[in-house]
Design a protein around this motif. Structure first.
Motif, PDB file in Angstrom:
ATOM      1  N   ARG A 218       0.870  -1.164   0.000  1.00 27.71           N
ATOM      2  CA  ARG A 218       0.000   0.000   0.000  1.00 27.71           C
ATOM      3  C   ARG A 218       0.914   1.223   0.000  1.00 27.71           C
ATOM      4  NH1 ARG A 218      -5.207   1.414   1.023  1.00 27.71           N
ATOM      5  NH2 ARG A 218      -5.516  -0.385  -0.341  1.00 27.71           N
ATOM      6  N   CYS A 236       3.875  -3.129   3.518  1.00 25.40           N
ATOM      7  CA  CYS A 236       3.601  -4.386   2.819  1.00 25.40           C
ATOM      8  C   CYS A 236       2.374  -5.075   3.387  1.00 25.40           C
ATOM      9  CB  CYS A 236       4.812  -5.326   2.942  1.00 25.40           C
ATOM     10  SG  CYS A 236       6.265  -4.760   2.047  1.00 25.40           S
ATOM     11  N   LYS A 237       1.623  -5.721   2.507  1.00 24.99           N
ATOM     12  CA  LYS A 237       0.464  -6.519   2.909  1.00 24.99           C
ATOM     13  C   LYS A 237       0.705  -7.945   2.414  1.00 24.99           C
ATOM     14  CE  LYS A 237      -2.300  -3.974   0.617  1.00 24.99           C
ATOM     15  NZ  LYS A 237      -3.563  -3.746  -0.071  1.00 24.99           N
ATOM     16  N   SER A 246      -4.360 -10.345  -0.068  1.00 22.03           N
ATOM     17  CA  SER A 246      -3.568  -9.556   0.874  1.00 22.03           C
ATOM     18  C   SER A 246      -4.412  -8.527   1.626  1.00 22.03           C
ATOM     19  CB  SER A 246      -2.436  -8.837   0.136  1.00 22.03           C
ATOM     20  OG  SER A 246      -2.964  -7.921  -0.802  1.00 22.03           O
ATOM     21  N   ASN A 247      -5.667  -8.337   1.231  1.00 14.97           N
ATOM     22  CA  ASN A 247      -6.520  -7.363   1.907  1.00 14.97           C
ATOM     23  C   ASN A 247      -6.613  -7.695   3.393  1.00 14.97           C
ATOM     24  OD1 ASN A 247      -7.677  -8.182  -0.909  1.00 14.97           O
ATOM     25  ND2 ASN A 247      -8.118  -5.999  -0.684  1.00 14.97           N
ATOM     26  N   LEU A 248      -6.431  -6.701   4.252  1.00 14.05           N
ATOM     27  CA  LEU A 248      -6.461  -6.959   5.689  1.00 14.05           C
ATOM     28  C   LEU A 248      -7.811  -7.493   6.128  1.00 14.05           C
ATOM     29  CD1 LEU A 248      -4.438  -3.961   7.198  1.00 14.05           C
ATOM     30  CD2 LEU A 248      -3.642  -6.079   6.128  1.00 14.05           C
ATOM     31  N   GLY A 252      -5.256 -10.801   5.280  1.00 16.46           N
ATOM     32  CA  GLY A 252      -3.882 -10.415   5.000  1.00 16.46           C
ATOM     33  C   GLY A 252      -3.219  -9.818   6.235  1.00 16.46           C
ATOM     34  N   GLN A 253      -1.888  -9.741   6.208  1.00 15.85           N
ATOM     35  CA  GLN A 253      -1.127  -9.258   7.349  1.00 15.85           C
ATOM     36  C   GLN A 253      -0.258  -8.083   6.933  1.00 15.85           C
ATOM     37  OE1 GLN A 253      -1.292 -10.565  10.557  1.00 15.85           O
ATOM     38  NE2 GLN A 253       0.004  -8.847  11.206  1.00 15.85           N
ATOM     39  N   ALA A 254      -0.342  -6.967   7.644  1.00 15.21           N
ATOM     40  CA  ALA A 254       0.482  -5.794   7.334  1.00 15.21           C
ATOM     41  C   ALA A 254       1.840  -5.928   8.006  1.00 15.21           C
ATOM     42  CB  ALA A 254      -0.214  -4.521   7.797  1.00 15.21           C
ATOM     43  N   ASP A 301      -2.331   0.148  -4.524  1.00 15.40           N
ATOM     44  CA  ASP A 301      -1.847  -1.206  -4.292  1.00 15.40           C
ATOM     45  C   ASP A 301      -0.857  -1.516  -5.399  1.00 15.40           C
ATOM     46  OD1 ASP A 301      -3.379  -1.711  -2.024  1.00 15.40           O
ATOM     47  OD2 ASP A 301      -5.113  -2.304  -3.208  1.00 15.40           O
ATOM     48  N   SER A 323      -3.533   0.122   6.961  1.00 19.80           N
ATOM     49  CA  SER A 323      -2.402  -0.793   6.852  1.00 19.80           C
ATOM     50  C   SER A 323      -1.192  -0.277   7.612  1.00 19.80           C
ATOM     51  CB  SER A 323      -2.018  -0.997   5.381  1.00 19.80           C
ATOM     52  OG  SER A 323      -3.103  -1.468   4.631  1.00 19.80           O
TER      53      SER A 323
END
Length: 348
Positions: A218, A236-237, A246-248, A252-254, A301, A323
């Motif tokens: 992001r 980063c995601k 990758s969306n939280l 997903g994890q930032a 993104d 993020s």
């Protein structure tokens, strides 16, 4: 104190009135405003009385949001993203009452891709993207091992399907569905998924991996006190291993960009890759702005391959910024609030 209108979804304001936290941290607007000599007025378009030229907004007083009727602020930062005609019309009318940035824009991913593709210098950053039809889908299956099928208008990974060829079978993965299908089954499944709605098909870039999982970035691209585009932060995601998104909001994890890049590049290489990302993001923002002059705050993104080449995945016209918070990058998180406030200050 100079007034700055912050136009928000009503749910955000309502939550803040109840003391609930969400992806918008209103206090960061307030803190930046104090440093800049500005007072944020938080409001939704339906709170505007165009007949009197006033708005029933909310200001921060006595450690809480307090209602206050004020003249329509001469400078406004729009953070509302709505398909409702009344809301969109309200934003358009507000733009005639003063400087409003991040106004109404086209969110259609296919239209945005065409708009960016016109600039030959940006084509290196753009994955192959076409409108979904049955024949186009079959053609793209023949060209690429991994594809994404996405709604032309959407966010946070809703409605996105990832399709990966595995021998003579295909893996169909979404936030809730995981199937292994033959090609005829895949075509039928994907047509059911699309259901006659407007979707795009996009080549999946072979992105670099972190701890075995693909990741994207992001990138907050904003105008500040210089009125020029700059990058306020990158994070980063990392994709969820189950749904590959990758969306939280989809698991997903930032992660901090420096931690991720340290596993892929030398320190010197990492700085070079970040500069390439920065230059690509700013060039993309400038091209987008040619069609929508009010733009001043974007969240992109982006991805990088194993050689560090940057690619655009999607442009978000209402960057949720969350993020940065989730990755523990608090200074970047605060900067994404302060930069557009500093931009707003230049119009006084």
């Amino acid at each position: 104190m100079k007034p700055i209108g912050i136009i928000l979804d009503w749910a955000i304001i309502e939550g803040a009135l109840k003391g609930k936290s969400n992806y918008e941290n209103l206090m960061y607007y307030v803190e930046s405003g104090r440093r800049l000599g500005m007072e944020p007025i938080f409001f939704h378009p339906r709170l505007v009385n165009f007949a009197t030229g006033t708005v029933r907004g909310y200001v921060w007083q006595n450690n809480r949001l307090t209602p206050k009727r004020v003249p329509i602020p001469p400078v406004m930062h729009n953070r509302v993203l709505s398909g409702q005609a009344t809301v969109r019309n309200g934003i358009k009318r507000l733009s005639k009452h003063g400087k409003l940035f991040n106004g109404i824009v086209v969110r259609n991913k296919e239209a945005v891709h065409r708009m960016l593709w016109k600039n030959a210098q940006l084509q290196r950053y753009l994955p192959h993207t076409v409108s979904f039809t049955r024949q186009a889908f079959i053609d793209m299956l023949g060209k690429y091992r991994v594809l994404y099928v996405k709604p032309v208008v959407g966010s946070v990974g809703i409605g996105v399907a990832r399709i990966e060829r595995d021998g003579d079978r295909y893996r169909f993965t979404s936030s809730k569905i995981r199937k292994v299908l033959t090609k005829p089954e895949l075509i039928a499944e994907t047509q059911r998924w699309v259901k006659g709605r407007r979707f795009i098909i996009q080549e999946a870039i072979a992105l670099a991996k972190y701890n075995g999982q693909t990741f994207d970035l992001r990138v907050s691209v904003q105008k500040g006190e210089s009125r020029q585009w700059g990058v306020s932060g990158m994070v980063c995601k990392v994709a969820n291993s189950q749904n590959k998104l990758s969306n939280l909001s989809r698991g997903g994890q930032a992660e901090p960009i420096d931690e991720v890049f340290a596993t892929l590049f030398t320190k010197e290489q990492a700085e070079h890759v970040k500069e390439r990302i920065r230059m690509a993001a700013i060039a993309i923002a400038k091209q987008y702005e040619r069609n929508f002059r009010s733009l001043a705050d974007l969240g992109m993104d982006m991805g990088v391959d194993h050689q560090g080449n940057p690619y655009l995945i999607e442009v978000n016209v209402r960057d949720q910024r969350y993020s940065f918070f989730k990755a523990g990058e608090l200074e970047m998180f605060k900067r994404t609030y302060h930069t557009p406030m500093a931009y707003a200050r230049t119009f006084y």
